[in-house]
Design a protein around this motif. Sequence first.
Motif, PDB file in Angstrom:
ATOM      1  N   GLU A  53       0.897  -1.287  -0.090  1.00 54.20           N
ATOM      2  CA  GLU A  53      -0.140   0.167  -0.060  1.00 54.20           C
ATOM      3  C   GLU A  53       0.797   1.294   0.020  1.00 54.20           C
ATOM      4  O   GLU A  53       0.650   2.087  -0.649  1.00 54.20           O
ATOM      5  CB  GLU A  53      -0.978   0.235   1.222  1.00 54.20           C
ATOM      6  CG  GLU A  53      -1.969  -0.919   1.136  1.00 54.20           C
ATOM      7  CD  GLU A  53      -2.948  -1.023   2.274  1.00 54.20           C
ATOM      8  OE1 GLU A  53      -2.635  -0.278   3.319  1.00 54.20           O
ATOM      9  OE2 GLU A  53      -3.845  -1.875   2.350  1.00 54.20           O
ATOM     10  N   ASP A  54       1.782   1.033   0.842  1.00 51.55           N
ATOM     11  CA  ASP A  54       2.766   2.311   0.719  1.00 51.55           C
ATOM     12  C   ASP A  54       3.537   2.621  -0.545  1.00 51.55           C
ATOM     13  O   ASP A  54       3.748   3.767  -1.008  1.00 51.55           O
ATOM     14  CB  ASP A  54       3.998   2.103   1.967  1.00 51.55           C
ATOM     15  CG  ASP A  54       3.411   2.332   3.301  1.00 51.55           C
ATOM     16  OD1 ASP A  54       2.302   2.896   3.519  1.00 51.55           O
ATOM     17  OD2 ASP A  54       4.266   1.893   4.232  1.00 51.55           O
ATOM     18  N   GLU A  56       2.252   1.451  -3.352  1.00 54.45           N
ATOM     19  CA  GLU A  56       1.327   2.162  -4.450  1.00 54.45           C
ATOM     20  C   GLU A  56       1.080   3.551  -4.061  1.00 54.45           C
ATOM     21  O   GLU A  56       0.951   4.269  -5.095  1.00 54.45           O
ATOM     22  CB  GLU A  56       0.104   1.456  -4.375  1.00 54.45           C
ATOM     23  CG  GLU A  56       0.144   0.046  -4.664  1.00 54.45           C
ATOM     24  CD  GLU A  56      -0.991  -0.837  -4.551  1.00 54.45           C
ATOM     25  OE1 GLU A  56      -2.257  -0.381  -3.833  1.00 54.45           O
ATOM     26  OE2 GLU A  56      -1.282  -2.065  -4.833  1.00 54.45           O
ATOM     27  N   THR A  57       1.066   4.068  -2.947  1.00 57.87           N
ATOM     28  CA  THR A  57       0.944   5.437  -2.550  1.00 57.87           C
ATOM     29  C   THR A  57       1.967   6.412  -2.995  1.00 57.87           C
ATOM     30  O   THR A  57       1.948   7.411  -3.681  1.00 57.87           O
ATOM     31  CB  THR A  57       0.597   5.544  -1.191  1.00 57.87           C
ATOM     32  OG1 THR A  57      -0.359   4.722  -0.674  1.00 57.87           O
ATOM     33  CG2 THR A  57       0.673   7.179  -0.683  1.00 57.87           C
ATOM     34  N   LYS A  58       3.018   5.681  -2.755  1.00 57.84           N
ATOM     35  CA  LYS A  58       4.502   6.652  -3.308  1.00 57.84           C
ATOM     36  C   LYS A  58       4.445   6.523  -4.930  1.00 57.84           C
ATOM     37  O   LYS A  58       4.738   7.528  -5.274  1.00 57.84           O
ATOM     38  CB  LYS A  58       5.801   5.793  -2.631  1.00 57.84           C
ATOM     39  CG  LYS A  58       5.789   5.970  -1.333  1.00 57.84           C
ATOM     40  CD  LYS A  58       7.240   5.407  -0.906  1.00 57.84           C
ATOM     41  CE  LYS A  58       7.391   5.661   0.785  1.00 57.84           C
ATOM     42  NZ  LYS A  58       8.627   4.985   1.126  1.00 57.84           N
ATOM     43  N   ASP A  61       1.990   9.251  -5.823  1.00 56.61           N
ATOM     44  CA  ASP A  61       2.778  10.532  -5.707  1.00 56.61           C
ATOM     45  C   ASP A  61       3.705  11.015  -6.700  1.00 56.61           C
ATOM     46  O   ASP A  61       3.637  12.036  -7.183  1.00 56.61           O
ATOM     47  CB  ASP A  61       3.093  10.445  -4.274  1.00 56.61           C
ATOM     48  CG  ASP A  61       2.172  10.530  -3.056  1.00 56.61           C
ATOM     49  OD1 ASP A  61       0.930  10.719  -3.331  1.00 56.61           O
ATOM     50  OD2 ASP A  61       2.443  10.380  -2.147  1.00 56.61           O
TER      51      ASP A  61
END
Length: 140
Positions: A53-54, A56-58, A61
């Motif tokens: 999840e981190d 994918e978020t990065k 961004d």
Amino acid sequence: MVLPDKTIFIQGLNFLVMIFLLNIVLIKPIREIIKKRKGLMADQLEKIEGFNEDAETKVADYEAQLITARKEAGDIRNAAKDAGVVEEQALLSTAGTEASSTIQAARTEIKSQVKGAMEQLTKDVDKYAEQATGKILGQA
């Protein structure tokens, strides 16, 4: 044929005692180890999901920043292009003005040279006419 006697009960009791002892000594510890391993695997899976999840978020961004950077680069490129067109127009205008003044100066100089040449030819024509007339009339 097998005749049941009292040893069968002793064997049955022996079997139940062995099951009870094996359960205490072997089966319960193995179940505990399996339960701990399942818990560890669940924790590892949760960590992996959190990491994904981190990530994918990065990535999202990063892609958003990349889109913003591309837009800014396009704006800068367009602004530089517009400034270049304005500067080009100014240079062309200046060059046109300079060329026009140079052409005008050259025309003025050519007119003065033509005028001087005409005056010189006019003077020389009279002289050449007298010489030609003298030769035709036989005076020389």
